[in-house]
Design a protein around this motif. Structure first.
Motif, mmCIF file in Angstrom:
data_model
loop_
_atom_site.group_PDB
_atom_site.id
_atom_site.type_symbol
_atom_site.label_atom_id
_atom_site.label_comp_id
_atom_site.label_asym_id
_atom_site.label_seq_id
_atom_site.Cartn_x
_atom_site.Cartn_y
_atom_site.Cartn_z
ATOM 1 N N MET A 1 0.834 -1.195 0.000
ATOM 2 C CA MET A 1 0.000 0.000 0.000
ATOM 3 C C MET A 1 0.873 1.250 0.000
ATOM 4 O O MET A 1 2.004 1.226 0.511
ATOM 5 N N ILE A 2 0.327 2.331 -0.559
ATOM 6 C CA ILE A 2 1.048 3.596 -0.694
ATOM 7 C C ILE A 2 0.191 4.709 -0.100
ATOM 8 O O ILE A 2 -1.023 4.756 -0.317
ATOM 9 N N LEU A 3 0.825 5.599 0.672
ATOM 10 C CA LEU A 3 0.131 6.751 1.237
ATOM 11 C C LEU A 3 0.462 7.983 0.403
ATOM 12 O O LEU A 3 1.608 8.430 0.361
ATOM 13 N N CYS A 4 -0.555 8.511 -0.240
ATOM 14 C CA CYS A 4 -0.405 9.705 -1.077
ATOM 15 C C CYS A 4 -1.057 10.894 -0.380
ATOM 16 O O CYS A 4 -2.198 10.773 0.087
ATOM 17 N N GLN B 1 6.199 6.666 -5.846
ATOM 18 C CA GLN B 1 5.285 7.528 -6.607
ATOM 19 C C GLN B 1 3.877 6.982 -6.510
ATOM 20 O O GLN B 1 3.662 5.770 -6.550
ATOM 21 N N CYS B 2 2.906 7.867 -6.367
ATOM 22 C CA CYS B 2 1.513 7.436 -6.293
ATOM 23 C C CYS B 2 1.081 6.853 -7.634
ATOM 24 O O CYS B 2 1.274 7.485 -8.676
ATOM 25 N N LYS C 1 2.383 11.667 -8.088
ATOM 26 C CA LYS C 1 3.142 12.545 -7.213
ATOM 27 C C LYS C 1 3.944 11.710 -6.206
ATOM 28 O O LYS C 1 3.710 10.519 -6.033
ATOM 29 N N GLU C 2 4.876 12.385 -5.543
ATOM 30 C CA GLU C 2 5.703 11.698 -4.548
ATOM 31 C C GLU C 2 4.820 11.184 -3.413
ATOM 32 O O GLU C 2 3.916 11.875 -2.938
ATOM 33 N N ALA C 3 5.087 9.984 -2.995
ATOM 34 C CA ALA C 3 4.295 9.345 -1.941
ATOM 35 C C ALA C 3 5.196 8.424 -1.116
ATOM 36 O O ALA C 3 6.383 8.263 -1.417
ATOM 37 N N LYS C 4 4.614 7.810 -0.062
ATOM 38 C CA LYS C 4 5.382 6.922 0.827
ATOM 39 C C LYS C 4 4.768 5.529 0.835
ATOM 40 O O LYS C 4 3.545 5.377 0.869
#
Length: 863
Positions: free
Chosen positions: A450-453, A502-503, A508-511
């Motif tokens: 999972m990614i947090l945007c 990246q989302c 965009k940059e994400a974590k």
């Protein structure tokens, strides 16, 4: 055969090499013979901890006997093994020794596999895999994304079980008596953002489908799962708070006893309840800083205690009044609101209505703090009034308004109906089972995909980008990394190259999520991967799983009843809803084996009370190790290790070896032809022809052989009673050893049968003797299980025990029908006793007139 010495080292190496080169245990795809019945035999997923001891080996040996037996019975057997390779020990070793977890794990797999192979276990090693391989954990991530899409995977903030030593979250099932299941450190609550799987959505299905397993799983395991799921039927009741304030409205409680509502005299909240902070704020607004701080201090202290300590029945109750009140909806009485640590946040709503006259804990609390006690259920046999004792049963309702005189069992329904009509509550079903916390603040596990945007929120990784792999080069910095906003303190939060991404939606940059999955995810579906382990396009081919699933026989420890077995059942039901499997349950039958103990406690490396497999195989051989551990105790029972027992198993195998040498010599001396059919059948006897030409001992050996076939088969099929099956083989060996015509067709056929029956238990020795004596026949591993003749199995004689004053003196054998008639028994018993014991009075005396007779069993002469 060239030597009377049982050279187990060379024999075992020889046959293990032959089986490997010939791919003897390679599973055939069912399509090669669609009419052949399948049998999927599986032991629970082993964690690769390195060299194994005989406590571990018991599980593998039990599974191997079943697999070999079923193959001999004509089944197409799937019998695989792999490695549950993620987990804390590897990571802790990495921290302590600065060795990569992958390297530590792979070295342990190598050592463990070597030990298992030395036992001659019939695994199909072409299906081997480790869960730490990206080719495997890729599919953990695929399943997780599918669950996320279905709303079964969610991230939320809540209090979790925290192990300070392991520095990670534990699921409820991983907390044993208030401590970490691995390191036994006391567990404390901690509030974190965590990922959960909504196992509660399947609570009713998990409970209901236990009926499908009755008679196939141990009753104890089914009961443990029922209790863990913990279904409760009752009412959710709303108590209005007696204060008009923006932060307050009402308190909802769940009770299984709405019939006692009139007896509720106070409410108790858990220290973690969301209203506690609101109470503190209001008290500060009113200028009551002292009470606000007292509430805060009590709650913080309570949160440091373990759940097991807080809920202990014999612990003195503690609590603190909030100064606030709620209104009882049935009688509009004002109830003081308290906070007490014996109420847990994850039980019901985290709040309870207290009925001290009819609940022991509430009674103790009320007595300590001087709170009101009102009896509302009349005790049918009162010994003391409600101020001195608690009555928790059913009875006539009293002091209950319009419900007075009603039986409380009926009152539960009527009051619930009344609550629903007045909008004060509703009928509710709750479960003890809670959503499965799968976030772990560790490195060595499956990364959560999972990614947090900042703009899009939580977004799953695109499936084409799976697997999200662990960084290979990882520098251990600090085990106690502080908890961060996203990731909860995982070591992966230290690796910028991992969490910066990246989302997938807005680019965009994400974590990335930096927590990893609970390793029980790995073991919740691994048994399906064995059906199709090389598949690169999906977790498995549905058609292959359709053939093999469910597992016909699953084997493992009862300690997994409320962790692995619950999780696997849940996972399987989710996969069924995804259309990936067709049956309801993953494991058709379950065998829970007992522990192996030494010196009274379970074998454990930490305790130093182990017998290493390597040591046993070197000293006595794999066949002896297998035979002892299968013979010493039924599989379900605990087994105490015994050097004397090991020596006995070794002597038994050497007796078989020496008997084989004798038979070989007799064959050469007599020039006997080896009969190919087995087991022996006396056709003349079966067909009713004259049998006078058949020597009695030959007839008895044939009968014993057929009886042994039946006995061993029934013992294996009936709860895997290997100990009594092996005892029957020992009896057959005794009959052969005393047989006067070794080398004749009957003895050869009986010995063949002995080897066939011994093969699942001690395959190396039996294969070697078979090859030496019968070189022109198929290898023993390719032979079918022998069949017995009903005519020869039937025993027409019975044995009567003769006792003198309760002590066994001798035995007689006579036709079964005669064994029921006292005069027939006396006619043989008296001379038998006279011959056994000298100087007995003769029949004409009254000596033999006093006796006790049990037809068909015993006659006891009493003087």
């Amino acid at each position: 055969m060239h030597s009377q010495t049982y050279d187990f080292k060379n024999i075992e190496k020889k046959w293990q090499k032959i089986w490997q080169e010939n791919e003897t245990f390679l599973t055939k795809e069912p399509s090669s013979n669609p009419l052949q019945k399948k049998f999927y035999c599986l032991v629970m997923f082993p964690y690769p901890s390195g060299k194994i001891h005989m406590g571990h080996a018991r599980n593998y040996c039990i599974g191997d006997v079943i697999a070999r037996y079923k193959k001999m019975k004509g089944f197409n057997v799937l019998h695989p093994l792999g490695w549950d390779a993620f987990g804390l020990p590897a990571e802790n070793a990495a921290i302590e020794h600065r060795i990569a977890p992958k390297e530590w794990t792979k070295n342990n797999i190598k050592d463990m596999k070597q030990d298992i192979q030395s036992l001659g276990i019939s695994y199909d090693w072409t299906r081997e895999f480790a869960t730490c391989d990206p080719e495997y954990y890729r599919w953990n991530q695929w399943f997780f994304i599918e669950m996320f899409k279905k709303g079964l995977a969610l991230r939320k903030k809540s209090f979790v079980n925290w192990c300070l030593k392991c520095q990670t979250v534990l699921a409820n099932e991983q907390v044993h008596e208030g401590a970490c299941w691995r390191c036994h450190t006391p567990v404390t609550p901690k509030e974190l953002e965590q990922w959960y799987l909504k196992i509660t959505d399947y609570a009713e299905k998990l409970l209901a489908d236990l009926k499908l397993l009755e008679g196939k799983w141990p009753d104890e395991v089914i009961l443990m799962q029922k209790n863990w799921i913990g279904k409760s039927v009752g009412a959710e009741v709303e108590f209005k708070i007696d204060l008009d304030h923006q932060f307050l409205s009402s308190i909802k409680i769940f009770t299984t006893r709405p019939d006692t509502l009139y007896g509720s005299t106070f409410l108790v909240l858990s220290p973690e309840h969301k209203l506690v902070e609101n109470f503190q704020k209001i008290l500060k607004e009113k200028g009551d800083e002292k009470t606000s701080q007292a509430l805060k201090a009590y709650c913080e202290q309570a949160k440091m205690r373990s759940k097991i300590e807080r809920s202990a029945q014999n612990r003195e109750k503690t609590g603190i009044p909030t100064g606030f009140f709620a209104i009882n909806p049935v009688n509009e009485s004002k109830l003081p609101i308290w906070i007490a640590d014996y109420v847990l946040a994850d039980y019901g709503t985290g709040a309870i209505m207290s009925v001290p006259a009819h609940d022991q804990r509430d009674f103790e609390f009320a007595k300590k703090f001087g709170l009101k006690i009102v009896e509302v259920i009349k005790n049918p046999e009162p010994k003391q009034n409600s101020l001195q004792a608690v009555y928790e049963g059913d009875g006539e309702m009293i002091h209950s308004g319009i419900f007075n005189g009603m039986n409380s069992s009926e009152g539960r329904e009527k009051i619930t109906e009344w609550l629903e009509k007045k909008n004060f509550g509703k009928k509710t079903v709750t479960y003890r089972l809670k959503d499965w916390t799968i976030s772990r603040q560790r490195y060595w596990g499956t990364p959560i995909p999972m990614i947090l945007c900042p703009d899009c929120g939580i977004v799953p990784v695109e499936k084409k980008d799976l697997p999200v792999t662990l960084p290979e080069q990882f520098q251990w910095k600090d085990k106690t990394t502080p908890v961060t906003e996203f990731g909860g303190g995982s070591p992966l939060a230290q690796v910028e190259s991992f969490f910066k991404t990246q989302c997938p939606k807005c680019k965009k940059e994400a974590k990335r999520e930096t927590d990893t999955m609970d390793t029980f995810i790995d073991s919740s579906w691994y048994y399906l991967r064995y059906c199709d382990p090389q598949n690169e396009k999906s977790a498995f081919d549905k058609n292959k799983v359709k053939v093999w699933a469910p597992i016909d026989q699953y084997i493992g420890g009862i300690e997994h009843a409320c962790m692995h077995l619950v999780y696997s059942r849940f996972f399987y039901k989710v996969l069924k809803d995804l259309g990936l499997v067709e049956t309801e349950e993953p494991f058709e039958k379950l065998l829970t084996q007992g522990m192996v103990t030494l010196g009274g406690s379970a074998m454990s490396k930490s305790k130093g009370n182990i017998v290493a497999v390597e040591e046993m195989v070197q000293a006595f051989g794999a066949d002896t190790a297998r035979l002892f551990i299968l013979f010493a105790s039924p599989p379900k029972n605990q087994l105490e290790w015994s050097e004397e027992g090991v020596q006995g198993a070794f002597r038994f195998l050497n007796r078989i070896w020496r008997l084989a040498e004798k038979i070989s010599g007799e064959i050469k001396n007599k020039g006997s032809a080896l009969k190919k059919e087995f087991p022996p059948t006396s056709q003349a006897k079966i067909e009713g022809e004259k049998t006078a030409h058949i020597p009695d001992q030959t007839s008895q050996l044939e009968k014993k052989t057929h009886q042994t076939i039946k006995k061993v088969e029934e013992d294996i099929e009936r709860d895997f009673q290997f100990n009594t099956a092996i005892a029957a083989l020992m009896e057959l060996l005794n009959s052969l050893s005393s047989y006067p015509n070794l080398g004749d067709p009957s003895s050869i056929a009986a010995f063949k049968t002995l080897l066939l029956l011994l093969f699942p238990f001690s395959p190396h020795l039996s294969s070697e003797i078979w090859e030496n004596l019968f070189p022109n026949e198929k290898a023993l591993s390719l032979q079918l299980y022998p069949k017995y003749s009903d005519a020869l199995v039937e025993d027409k004689n019975t044995e009567i025990v003769i006792q003198l004053n309760g002590k066994i003196r001798t035995k007689i054998t006579l036709p079964t029908e005669d064994g029921l008639k006292v005069e027939k028994v006396l006619a043989l018993a008296i001379p038998a006793l006279e011959n056994k014991i000298q100087n007995l009075p003769r029949m004409e005396s009254a000596f033999f007139k006093n006796y006790k007779f049990v037809p068909g069993k015993i006659i006891n002469f009493v003087t």
